[in-house]
Write an enzyme that holds these catalytic residues in place. Structure first.
Site: not given
Ligand SMILES: C[S@@+](CC[C@H](N)C(=O)[O-])C[C@H]1O[C@@H](n2cnc3c(N)ncnc32)[C@H](O)[C@@H]1O
Length: 292
Positions: A47, A156
């Site tokens: 990455r 996000d």
């Molecule tokens: C696997 S995706 C999940 C997307 C959606 N909620 C779903 O279930 O399809 C996880 C998301 O969490 C976000 N994320 C990770 N750490 C975070 C944080 N501390 N605050 C806000 N968002 C965060 C990431 O950028 C990513 O877009």
């Protein structure tokens, strides 16, 4: 052509050393609360390779030094963006959208039609497929939803996915398996695929927000989706978040989490089970907690 750095001749930098992994993990934990296991060095390697190449850096030591400087803060955000997992798709974990359609939304829609305020939050919305799926369910129940005080907030930590979410344009492959009528009702043809229609756009607001930072939103939410996000956090961070979500939800509000996540149904939390990985905020007051 500028002098090529060593790794470019060999197709990429080597995996980070254990010490470099510790430094990278510390930054990711500090910034996003995400726990990075030492065994993930090849994931980090794949990455971050693009970032190192772009910056013509030979190795992770220089990269870590850069993101620790005042001038490196933009790159630090890019690093977080590269290391977060953004997988999502439309109507992922469909049972939550069924719950919205059948049980949660009908009374909320009645409230909106009577002039009341209704708020939903997609926390960790990634590329937008989750909150756009919410708008589709709402619009199918209330096609004129944009005329009422009914809104979805999508947040996000990652500005790159958020920009894609806000653009709301998806290649045909992302819509595979969706009902043709649903696509016709909510999307418009776009030179790059399918774009979300303007009426759906009017329901959704996007904002960059770190779940471990301040939540500057005013008022409570009736529905919160935070799915497949807390799985990356450690247990104390998860516990803090459950408590904060309880505080952000109106009594009777619904919290949906991802398939491998669980909110503990404990006396310290005002939640009862409302379906598969879904919880209803009870009327009970939020117990005091010193560390949230
Ligand atoms: C696997 S995706 C999940 C997307 C959606 N909620 C779903 O279930 O399809 C996880 C998301 O969490 C976000 N994320 C990770 N750490 C975070 C944080 N501390 N605050 C806000 N968002 C965060 C990431 O950028 C990513 O877009």
């Amino acid at each position: 052509m500028t002098a090529m750095t060593g790794f470019l001749h060999h197709g990429g930098p080597p995996a980070p050393s254990p010490e470099e992994m510790v430094a990278i993990a510390r930054i990711l934990h500090e910034e996003a609360g995400i726990v990075l296991h030492p065994s993930k060095s090849s994931m980090v390697q794949s990455r971050l390779a693009k970032r190192l190449r772009k910056l013509s850096l030979d190795g992770y030591g220089d990269y870590i030094a850069l993101v620790n400087t005042a001038d490196g803060q933009d790159e630090r955000r890019r690093m977080i963006s590269a290391l977060t997992t953004n997988v999502s798709h439309f109507f992922r974990e469909a049972h939550h959208f069924d719950l919205l359609r059948s049980t949660v939304l009908p009374p909320l829609i009645e409230r909106a039609k009577a002039g009341g305020r209704v708020r939903l939050w997609s926390a960790g919305c990634s590329n937008g497929q989750e909150p756009w799926s919410m708008t589709m369910v709402i619009r199918d129940l209330l096609p004129e939803a944009h005329r009422f005080d009914l809104r979805i907030l999508a947040t996000d930590i990652d500005p790159e996915v958020l920009a894609r979410a806000e653009r709301g344009v998806y290649p045909a492959g992302a819509l595979e398996g969706l009902d043709a009528g649903l696509v016709a009702r909510h999307f418009r043809r776009d030179p790059d695929g399918h774009g979300i229609c303007d009426e759906a756009r009017a329901l959704l607001r996007f904002r960059e927000l770190n779940l471990h930072g301040p939540w500057p939103m005013r008022g409570t939410f009736d529905v919160i989706f935070c799915r497949n996000v807390v799985i990356y956090f450690d247990a104390p961070a998860q516990a803090r978040l459950w408590h904060r979500f309880a505080g952000a939800l109106a009594p009777g509000g619904t919290l949906c989490v991802g398939h491998s996540e669980r909110v503990p149904v404990a006396p310290t939390l005002p939640f009862v089970t409302a379906g598969i990985t879904s919880y209803r905020r009870t009327e009970a007051p939020l117990p005091r907690r010193e560390d949230h």
